[in-house]
Design a protein around this motif. Structure first.
Motif, PDB file in Angstrom:
ATOM      1  N   TYR A  38      77.920  58.283  60.689  1.00 15.20           N
ATOM      2  CA  TYR A  38      79.306  58.368  60.240  1.00 15.20           C
ATOM      3  C   TYR A  38      79.396  58.329  58.713  1.00 15.20           C
ATOM      4  O   TYR A  38      80.187  59.065  58.107  1.00 15.20           O
ATOM      5  CB  TYR A  38      80.130  57.224  60.830  1.00 15.20           C
ATOM      6  N   ALA A  39      78.593  57.480  58.092  1.00 16.04           N
ATOM      7  CA  ALA A  39      78.601  57.387  56.630  1.00 16.04           C
ATOM      8  C   ALA A  39      78.149  58.698  55.997  1.00 16.04           C
ATOM      9  O   ALA A  39      78.691  59.129  54.973  1.00 16.04           O
ATOM     10  CB  ALA A  39      77.703  56.243  56.178  1.00 16.04           C
ATOM     11  N   LYS A  40      77.174  59.347  56.606  1.00 14.13           N
ATOM     12  CA  LYS A  40      76.700  60.629  56.095  1.00 14.13           C
ATOM     13  C   LYS A  40      77.764  61.701  56.267  1.00 14.13           C
ATOM     14  O   LYS A  40      78.037  62.476  55.334  1.00 14.13           O
ATOM     15  CB  LYS A  40      75.416  61.022  56.813  1.00 14.13           C
ATOM     16  N   VAL A  41      78.376  61.731  57.439  1.00 16.30           N
ATOM     17  CA  VAL A  41      79.372  62.759  57.737  1.00 16.30           C
ATOM     18  C   VAL A  41      80.590  62.637  56.833  1.00 16.30           C
ATOM     19  O   VAL A  41      81.154  63.645  56.376  1.00 16.30           O
ATOM     20  CB  VAL A  41      79.786  62.683  59.226  1.00 16.30           C
ATOM     21  N   ARG A  42      81.010  61.411  56.541  1.00 11.00           N
ATOM     22  CA  ARG A  42      82.252  61.226  55.777  1.00 11.00           C
ATOM     23  C   ARG A  42      82.123  61.662  54.318  1.00 11.00           C
ATOM     24  O   ARG A  42      83.116  61.706  53.599  1.00 11.00           O
ATOM     25  CB  ARG A  42      82.753  59.793  55.888  1.00 11.00           C
ATOM     26  N   GLN A  43      80.909  62.005  53.888  1.00  8.47           N
ATOM     27  CA  GLN A  43      80.735  62.472  52.512  1.00  8.47           C
ATOM     28  C   GLN A  43      81.172  63.925  52.321  1.00  8.47           C
ATOM     29  O   GLN A  43      81.309  64.396  51.192  1.00  8.47           O
ATOM     30  CB  GLN A  43      79.260  62.327  52.093  1.00  8.47           C
ATOM     31  N   GLY A  66      85.766  63.351  67.062  1.00 12.19           N
ATOM     32  CA  GLY A  66      84.821  63.761  66.038  1.00 12.19           C
ATOM     33  C   GLY A  66      85.427  63.913  64.660  1.00 12.19           C
ATOM     34  O   GLY A  66      84.700  64.159  63.691  1.00 12.19           O
ATOM     35  N   TYR A  67      86.738  63.790  64.549  1.00  8.44           N
ATOM     36  CA  TYR A  67      87.404  63.820  63.259  1.00  8.44           C
ATOM     37  C   TYR A  67      87.627  62.383  62.766  1.00  8.44           C
ATOM     38  O   TYR A  67      87.448  61.422  63.516  1.00  8.44           O
ATOM     39  CB  TYR A  67      88.758  64.534  63.352  1.00  8.44           C
ATOM     40  N   PHE A  68      88.034  62.261  61.522  1.00  3.48           N
ATOM     41  CA  PHE A  68      88.340  60.972  60.920  1.00  3.48           C
ATOM     42  C   PHE A  68      89.833  60.907  60.598  1.00  3.48           C
ATOM     43  O   PHE A  68      90.460  61.947  60.349  1.00  3.48           O
ATOM     44  CB  PHE A  68      87.565  60.776  59.619  1.00  3.48           C
ATOM     45  N   PHE A  69      90.390  59.703  60.597  1.00  8.38           N
ATOM     46  CA  PHE A  69      91.742  59.537  60.080  1.00  8.38           C
ATOM     47  C   PHE A  69      91.805  58.286  59.206  1.00  8.38           C
ATOM     48  O   PHE A  69      91.054  57.336  59.411  1.00  8.38           O
ATOM     49  CB  PHE A  69      92.804  59.514  61.186  1.00  8.38           C
ATOM     50  N   ARG A  70      92.684  58.354  58.246  1.00  8.84           N
ATOM     51  CA  ARG A  70      92.768  57.323  57.213  1.00  8.84           C
ATOM     52  C   ARG A  70      94.226  56.906  57.023  1.00  8.84           C
ATOM     53  O   ARG A  70      95.115  57.766  56.958  1.00  8.84           O
ATOM     54  CB  ARG A  70      92.195  57.875  55.903  1.00  8.84           C
ATOM     55  N   ILE A  71      94.462  55.609  56.946  1.00 10.52           N
ATOM     56  CA  ILE A  71      95.793  55.059  56.674  1.00 10.52           C
ATOM     57  C   ILE A  71      95.753  54.426  55.291  1.00 10.52           C
ATOM     58  O   ILE A  71      94.917  53.555  55.034  1.00 10.52           O
ATOM     59  CB  ILE A  71      96.195  54.029  57.737  1.00 10.52           C
ATOM     60  N   THR A  72      96.662  54.878  54.415  1.00 13.55           N
ATOM     61  CA  THR A  72      96.619  54.487  53.015  1.00 13.55           C
ATOM     62  C   THR A  72      97.958  53.945  52.548  1.00 13.55           C
ATOM     63  O   THR A  72      99.019  54.489  52.872  1.00 13.55           O
ATOM     64  CB  THR A  72      96.238  55.694  52.131  1.00 13.55           C
ATOM     65  N   SER A  73      97.894  52.874  51.765  1.00 17.58           N
ATOM     66  CA  SER A  73      99.063  52.371  51.049  1.00 17.58           C
ATOM     67  C   SER A  73      99.272  53.259  49.826  1.00 17.58           C
ATOM     68  O   SER A  73      98.349  53.442  49.026  1.00 17.58           O
ATOM     69  CB  SER A  73      98.824  50.918  50.611  1.00 17.58           C
ATOM     70  N   VAL A  74     100.478  53.817  49.678  1.00 19.59           N
ATOM     71  CA  VAL A  74     100.669  54.809  48.619  1.00 19.59           C
ATOM     72  C   VAL A  74     101.655  54.410  47.520  1.00 19.59           C
ATOM     73  O   VAL A  74     101.595  54.951  46.419  1.00 19.59           O
ATOM     74  CB  VAL A  74     101.110  56.167  49.206  1.00 19.59           C
ATOM     75  N   LYS A 263      88.450  66.706  58.859  1.00 24.46           N
ATOM     76  CA  LYS A 263      87.490  67.414  59.708  1.00 24.46           C
ATOM     77  C   LYS A 263      86.094  67.310  59.099  1.00 24.46           C
ATOM     78  O   LYS A 263      85.917  67.521  57.895  1.00 24.46           O
ATOM     79  CB  LYS A 263      87.903  68.881  59.800  1.00 24.46           C
ATOM     80  N   PRO A 264      85.074  67.007  59.915  1.00 24.23           N
ATOM     81  CA  PRO A 264      83.706  66.985  59.385  1.00 24.23           C
ATOM     82  C   PRO A 264      83.183  68.396  59.139  1.00 24.23           C
ATOM     83  O   PRO A 264      83.693  69.369  59.706  1.00 24.23           O
ATOM     84  CB  PRO A 264      82.916  66.289  60.492  1.00 24.23           C
ATOM     85  N   ALA A 265      82.199  68.500  58.302  1.00 28.95           N
ATOM     86  CA  ALA A 265      81.584  69.793  58.034  1.00 28.95           C
ATOM     87  C   ALA A 265      80.941  70.344  59.298  1.00 28.95           C
ATOM     88  O   ALA A 265      80.507  69.597  60.180  1.00 28.95           O
ATOM     89  CB  ALA A 265      80.537  69.656  56.928  1.00 28.95           C
ATOM     90  N   GLU A 266      80.888  71.653  59.405  1.00 29.04           N
ATOM     91  CA  GLU A 266      80.312  72.316  60.567  1.00 29.04           C
ATOM     92  C   GLU A 266      78.879  71.831  60.807  1.00 29.04           C
ATOM     93  O   GLU A 266      78.032  71.858  59.894  1.00 29.04           O
ATOM     94  CB  GLU A 266      80.306  73.832  60.359  1.00 29.04           C
ATOM     95  N   GLY A 267      78.608  71.364  62.001  1.00 29.62           N
ATOM     96  CA  GLY A 267      77.264  70.923  62.360  1.00 29.62           C
ATOM     97  C   GLY A 267      76.913  69.515  61.936  1.00 29.62           C
ATOM     98  O   GLY A 267      75.825  69.021  62.280  1.00 29.62           O
ATOM     99  N   ALA A 268      77.809  68.852  61.197  1.00 30.90           N
ATOM    100  CA  ALA A 268      77.478  67.520  60.678  1.00 30.90           C
ATOM    101  C   ALA A 268      77.302  66.483  61.780  1.00 30.90           C
ATOM    102  O   ALA A 268      76.581  65.500  61.606  1.00 30.90           O
ATOM    103  CB  ALA A 268      78.550  67.063  59.690  1.00 30.90           C
ATOM    104  N   LEU A 269      77.952  66.711  62.922  1.00 29.16           N
ATOM    105  CA  LEU A 269      77.879  65.747  64.019  1.00 29.16           C
ATOM    106  C   LEU A 269      76.935  66.221  65.127  1.00 29.16           C
ATOM    107  O   LEU A 269      77.080  65.798  66.277  1.00 29.16           O
ATOM    108  CB  LEU A 269      79.269  65.504  64.605  1.00 29.16           C
TER     109      LEU A 269
END
Length: 287
Positions: A38-43, A66-74, A263-269
């Motif tokens: 996951y750490a590699k993919v999120r780059q 397989g996707y990521f989501f992020r909640i941010t204080s803005v 979305k992760p890069a193609e093939g990253a997962l």
């Protein structure tokens, strides 16, 4: 409120009190997330969508497996109440109590949000948390709790009277109803106990009461998740703002929360697979 016991202590009270606790569910045998992957993919993530939970309102969002989501204080210190469902089956939803039993009262990087019976599998894994530095403070408080249920109009009516419609419970109901087309009465059946994102909470040492205090979250802070299955999410920007004084309020300073999907890069997962349903045979002793 601390109560004076009515029952005299037995002669062996000291012995009973001194018994050491054991962890109910040792985590060593839990299926472990591949945090290195996951750490590699999120780059190399590509943002594909975003939503805003306005102050005292809720927003829905979709995250494919397989996707990521992020909640941010803005804009300012703000806590949020998060519900997750299987995007294809609302009866599979985040199980706050079991997540608490498996990981503890507060979540951070590496912890997972587990789904309800009978599926009971990871729904999302926390992959980054900019508030992980907080740990536990001198009061026993920490952030991102799975203790509280969500502020709701029923408890508000019981304790304070009146009909307050922008509690997180109601916010989530409206958002889910708008997303699915369900009537409010049906949507309410699917709204469930939450992950209290950014909320700083704990239990008092003397009375064991649930407490809240001003969240340490600041603009730019975020918590990020990896979607283990296709998800429908709803996030309420709590009417209590940073929950430093009350959580059902029209006067507390409230701010929006940003939800982003990546979305992760193609093939990253390559090689990763979504978790299957729990393997218990569901015979319950009568198979």
């Amino acid at each position: 409120m601390k109560r004076t016991p009515e029952t005299p202590a037995p002669d062996d009270a000291a012995v009973r009190l001194a018994i050491k606790p054991v962890i109910c569910y040792p985590p060593e045998t839990l299926p472990a997330p591949n945090l290195v992957l996951y750490a590699k993919v999120r780059q190399s993530l590509e943002k594909v969508s975003e939503a805003i939970a306005d102050p005292r309102e809720a927003a829905t969002f979709h995250v494919p497996a397989g996707y990521f989501f992020r909640i941010t204080s803005v804009e300012g210190p703000q806590v949020g109440d998060l519900n997750l469902w299987n995007a294809h089956d609302l009866t599979e939803r985040f199980y706050s109590g079991k997540t608490r039993a498996l990981h503890g009262t507060h979540l951070t990087t590496g912890d997972r949000m587990w789904s309800s019976f009978p599926m009971m599998r990871p729904m999302a894994t926390v992959t980054h948390d900019t508030l992980d530095w907080y740990g536990f403070d001198e009061f026993g408080g920490s952030v991102h709790d799975v203790i509280g249920t969500r502020c709701d109009p029923y408890t508000h009516n019981l304790l304070a009277g009146g009909h307050y419609h922008h509690c997180c419970h109601s916010n989530l109901i409206r958002a889910l109803a708008d997303e699915t087309g369900l009537p409010l009465s049906e949507a309410e059946k699917h709204v469930h106990d939450v992950l209290n994102v950014f909320m700083c909470t704990g239990f008092t040492r003397d009375t064991g009461q649930y407490f809240m205090k001003a969240s340490p979250v600041r603009p730019g802070d975020f918590i990020e998740f990896f979607a283990e299955i296709d998800l429908l999410g709803a996030l309420s920007a709590c009417p209590g703002g940073d929950c430093s004084s009350e959580h059902s309020s029209d006067t507390a300073a409230c701010y929006p929360l940003l939800i982003e999907v990546f979305k992760p890069a193609e093939g990253a997962l390559a090689g990763w697979q979504a978790p299957v349903a729990n393997g218990y045979d569901r015979s319950h002793g009568r198979g």
